[in-house]
Motif scaffolding. Structure first.
Motif, PDB file in Angstrom:
ATOM      1  N   ILE A  56       0.813  -1.144   0.045  1.00 56.45           N
ATOM      2  CA  ILE A  56       0.070  -0.041   0.126  1.00 56.45           C
ATOM      3  C   ILE A  56       0.795   1.208  -0.157  1.00 56.45           C
ATOM      4  N   LYS A  57       1.892   1.271   0.883  1.00 55.74           N
ATOM      5  CA  LYS A  57       2.719   2.461   0.941  1.00 55.74           C
ATOM      6  C   LYS A  57       3.516   2.961  -0.443  1.00 55.74           C
ATOM      7  N   GLN A  59       2.381   1.897  -3.348  1.00 59.44           N
ATOM      8  CA  GLN A  59       1.735   2.417  -4.435  1.00 59.44           C
ATOM      9  C   GLN A  59       0.884   3.677  -4.233  1.00 59.44           C
ATOM     10  N   ASN A  60       0.790   4.157  -2.678  1.00 62.92           N
ATOM     11  CA  ASN A  60       0.640   5.547  -2.219  1.00 62.92           C
ATOM     12  C   ASN A  60       1.604   6.491  -3.006  1.00 62.92           C
ATOM     13  N   HIS A  63       1.335   6.886  -6.620  1.00 60.12           N
ATOM     14  CA  HIS A  63       0.124   7.615  -7.219  1.00 60.12           C
ATOM     15  C   HIS A  63      -0.186   9.060  -6.387  1.00 60.12           C
ATOM     16  N   ASP A 120      -5.759   1.665  -1.965  1.00 63.70           N
ATOM     17  CA  ASP A 120      -4.821   2.648  -1.488  1.00 63.70           C
ATOM     18  C   ASP A 120      -5.379   3.703  -1.150  1.00 63.70           C
ATOM     19  N   ASP A 121      -4.903   5.076  -0.725  1.00 65.02           N
ATOM     20  CA  ASP A 121      -5.282   6.126  -0.136  1.00 65.02           C
ATOM     21  C   ASP A 121      -6.166   6.925  -1.202  1.00 65.02           C
ATOM     22  N   VAL A 126      -4.742  -2.498  -4.796  1.00 64.61           N
ATOM     23  CA  VAL A 126      -3.448  -2.632  -4.812  1.00 64.61           C
ATOM     24  C   VAL A 126      -3.054  -4.279  -4.985  1.00 64.61           C
ATOM     25  N   TYR A 147     -11.558   4.254   4.821  1.00 58.88           N
ATOM     26  CA  TYR A 147     -10.182   5.269   4.881  1.00 58.88           C
ATOM     27  C   TYR A 147     -10.841   6.514   5.042  1.00 58.88           C
ATOM     28  N   ASP A 178      -0.880   1.848   9.194  1.00 60.55           N
ATOM     29  CA  ASP A 178       0.470   1.549   9.279  1.00 60.55           C
ATOM     30  C   ASP A 178       0.689   1.574  10.807  1.00 60.55           C
ATOM     31  N   ILE A 185      -3.746   4.088   5.703  1.00 62.00           N
ATOM     32  CA  ILE A 185      -2.911   4.353   4.662  1.00 62.00           C
ATOM     33  C   ILE A 185      -3.796   3.768   3.416  1.00 62.00           C
ATOM     34  N   GLY A 186      -4.840   3.083   3.838  1.00 63.43           N
ATOM     35  CA  GLY A 186      -5.794   2.450   2.774  1.00 63.43           C
ATOM     36  C   GLY A 186      -7.157   1.741   3.291  1.00 63.43           C
TER      37      GLY A 186
END
Length: 200
Positions: A56-57, A59-60, A63, A120-121, A126, A147, A178, A185-186
């Motif tokens: 996730i981190k 991809q954040n 993006h 993700d955020d 993801v 989220y 996280d 984070i997602g």
């Protein structure tokens, strides 16, 4: 039979029907506490695994500057790929390590979990155990009620009958946090077989 007697019988029948409707409505919501408890006890632990957090981190970060028009274009591409022979975007997600982790969790549940996907955020997929119909979930309650709400948010959707399997399913979604920072984070959504859930 007098008219008053008939009215009393009709009134009694209506009262019984209303009571049944209320009881069925209550039973239909019985899955909410069960799904919530399962998410807190099991799903939360799954989502703390480094394979989830790291994916996730990453991809954040990738993006971070993604504008809405690009998100819409990616979602359109994903939807088209679900019916196409070549699936580069779908394959990049369904073939990653996070998706492999989620597929194993689904398989190990022995039928309880019917699908699982992590966002993700921005609400973009993801990783996932099965191919979803769309790539962007940011416009749906599963992302907006988790989220966007905070670290402890859990959203349990209504029960639906799957047309292909004829089984009753619900979706439970929760924020992904996280562990290092405590920040959301997602989000994650899991499909659950309601009959199996209610037997737990």
């Amino acid at each position: 039979m007098t008219i008053h007697h008939r009215i009393r019988i009709a009134a009694a029948a209506i009262a019984v029907s209303l009571a049944l409707c209320v009881a069925q409505g209550a039973r239909a919501q019985d899955h909410v506490p069960k799904a919530t408890a399962w998410a807190q006890k099991t799903l939360k632990g799954w989502m703390a695994d480094p394979v989830v957090i790291d994916a996730i981190k990453a991809q954040n970060a990738k993006h971070a500057s993604l504008a809405q028009d690009k998100i819409d274009a990616l979602d359109k591409q994903w939807r088209a790929e679900t019916k196409a022979g070549a699936k580069p975007l779908i394959d990049s997600v369904i073939g990653n390590p996070l998706s492999a982790y989620l597929k194993k969790k689904e398989a190990d549940s022995k039928g309880l979990v019917t699908e699982i996907f992590v966002m993700d955020d921005k609400g973009l997929n993801v990783g996932q155990s099965d191919v979803t119909s769309d790539y962007w979930q940011g416009d749906e309650a599963k992302w907006q009620k988790t989220y966007s709400v905070g670290p402890n948010a859990i959203f349990v959707d209504k029960v639906d009958q799957d047309e292909s399997t004829q089984k009753f399913q619900t979706q439970v979604s929760m924020s992904v946090v996280d562990p290092a920072s405590g920040k959301v984070i997602g989000a994650v959504t899991v499909g659950l077989d309601v009959e199996m859930l209610m037997e737990m």
